[in-house]
Scaffold this motif. Structure first.
Motif, PDB file in Angstrom:
ATOM      1  N   PHE A  87       7.792  -0.847  -6.893  1.00  0.00           N
ATOM      2  CA  PHE A  87       7.183  -2.148  -7.177  1.00  0.00           C
ATOM      3  C   PHE A  87       7.855  -2.809  -8.377  1.00  0.00           C
ATOM      4  O   PHE A  87       8.172  -4.009  -8.353  1.00  0.00           O
ATOM      5  CB  PHE A  87       5.688  -1.968  -7.418  1.00  0.00           C
ATOM      6  N   LYS A  88       8.101  -2.046  -9.429  1.00  0.00           N
ATOM      7  CA  LYS A  88       8.762  -2.591 -10.610  1.00  0.00           C
ATOM      8  C   LYS A  88      10.164  -3.103 -10.276  1.00  0.00           C
ATOM      9  O   LYS A  88      10.571  -4.175 -10.711  1.00  0.00           O
ATOM     10  CB  LYS A  88       8.854  -1.521 -11.702  1.00  0.00           C
ATOM     11  N   TRP A 146       0.821  -1.219   0.000  1.00  0.00           N
ATOM     12  CA  TRP A 146       0.000   0.000   0.000  1.00  0.00           C
ATOM     13  C   TRP A 146       0.853   1.267   0.000  1.00  0.00           C
ATOM     14  O   TRP A 146       0.443   2.297  -0.537  1.00  0.00           O
ATOM     15  CB  TRP A 146      -0.943   0.005   1.206  1.00  0.00           C
ATOM     16  N   ASP A 147       2.070   1.176   0.590  1.00  0.00           N
ATOM     17  CA  ASP A 147       2.939   2.352   0.649  1.00  0.00           C
ATOM     18  C   ASP A 147       4.084   2.286  -0.365  1.00  0.00           C
ATOM     19  O   ASP A 147       5.069   3.010  -0.245  1.00  0.00           O
ATOM     20  CB  ASP A 147       3.511   2.501   2.059  1.00  0.00           C
ATOM     21  N   GLU A 148       3.930   1.452  -1.379  1.00  0.00           N
ATOM     22  CA  GLU A 148       4.979   1.229  -2.381  1.00  0.00           C
ATOM     23  C   GLU A 148       4.558   1.880  -3.698  1.00  0.00           C
ATOM     24  O   GLU A 148       3.516   1.546  -4.258  1.00  0.00           O
ATOM     25  CB  GLU A 148       5.191  -0.276  -2.568  1.00  0.00           C
TER      26      GLU A 148
END
Length: 248
Positions: A77-78, A70-72
């Motif tokens: 993320f990639k 949720w905080d990324e």
């Protein structure tokens, strides 16, 4: 990681740097007159659709198995998904190297050194398949070479009649045939030429998903395959501005 050999065929994969041991580079090879390996030449100048598809599948699988925190943010993320995909590919390569080492030890010493029944079974079935296809041979194991054309390599096993390369497959179900690519035959053809020519070319595909399942593929058209390698070698020399040929 690129692989390099001196004119005697001795490998120089790593070199002493200012801060310790590091991978050998093209700059090092120029300085010492070392030649590139067959695989280094090919991967530098020729696209590999099969390998690219494998990396894409690993990347997609890593993405499916991961959830964005949720905080990324998207960039983070990639990066995490790419790292997971790379980690899986590295582990797969390490498993392949490990299996090569077991086969090598079995041929050299009569024991692969493993206590894992599946691994022992895979090794013995691989050698049984090799004997079935090639007959009794005086096998030479993991010998490296260099050729005056300006390339070298290390061969899994060879004899006066055969050049053999093992390919491990993470998923190869019993009864199925592996995908076969010209690059695999080119590698064998270049090895064959590098140690004098005249040998038959054989890949043995070793399955991890079905331990003991081995598929053989004998390559024809040696001349065509070696011509492909010659073209790649010439392109590599022009691209890298480095020609390590010598007069034998």
């Amino acid at each position: 990681m690129s692989h390099w050999y001196d004119t005697d065929g001795s490998p120089h994969y790593e070199i002493e740097g200012k801060t310790g041991i590091r991978n050998t580079t093209l700059r090092d090879a120029r300085k010492h007159g070392w030649v590139p390996s067959v695989s280094t030449i090919w991967k530098d100048v020729v696209a590999s659709p099969g390998l690219n598809r494998y990396f894409q599948e690993q990347l997609f699988q890593s993405m499916v198995e991961s959830k964005q925190f949720w905080d990324e943010d998207e960039s983070a993320f990639k990066r995490r998904v790419f790292a997971l995909s790379k980690e899986h590919s590295i582990k797969s390569a390490e498993r392949g190297t490990y299996m090569h080492n077991l086969i090598e030890q079995q041929l050299l010493t009569g024991s692969c050194g493993s206590e894992n029944p599946n691994e022992i079974h895979m090794v013995m079935q691989t050698l049984a398949k090799m004997k079935e296809v090639c007959g009794d041979q005086d096998w030479k194991v993991e010998q490296s070479f260099a050729h005056p054309m300006g390339y070298g390599g290390k061969i899994d096993v060879h004899s006066d009649e055969w050049v053999v390369d093992f390919k491990t497959k993470e998923v190869l179900d019993e009864g199925k045939k592996p995908d076969v690519y010209d690059s695999q035959g080119v590698q064998l053809a270049a090895y064959n030429h590098g140690i004098g020519g005249g040998r038959k070319l054989l890949n043995l595909f070793v399955s991890f998903s079905s331990p003991g399942y081995i598929v053989e593929y004998q390559w024809e058209e040696r001349e065509r395959l070696f011509s492909m390698f010659e073209a790649a070698l010439q392109l590599w020399k022009l691209t890298k501005r480095y020609d390590a040929r010598w007069q034998a």
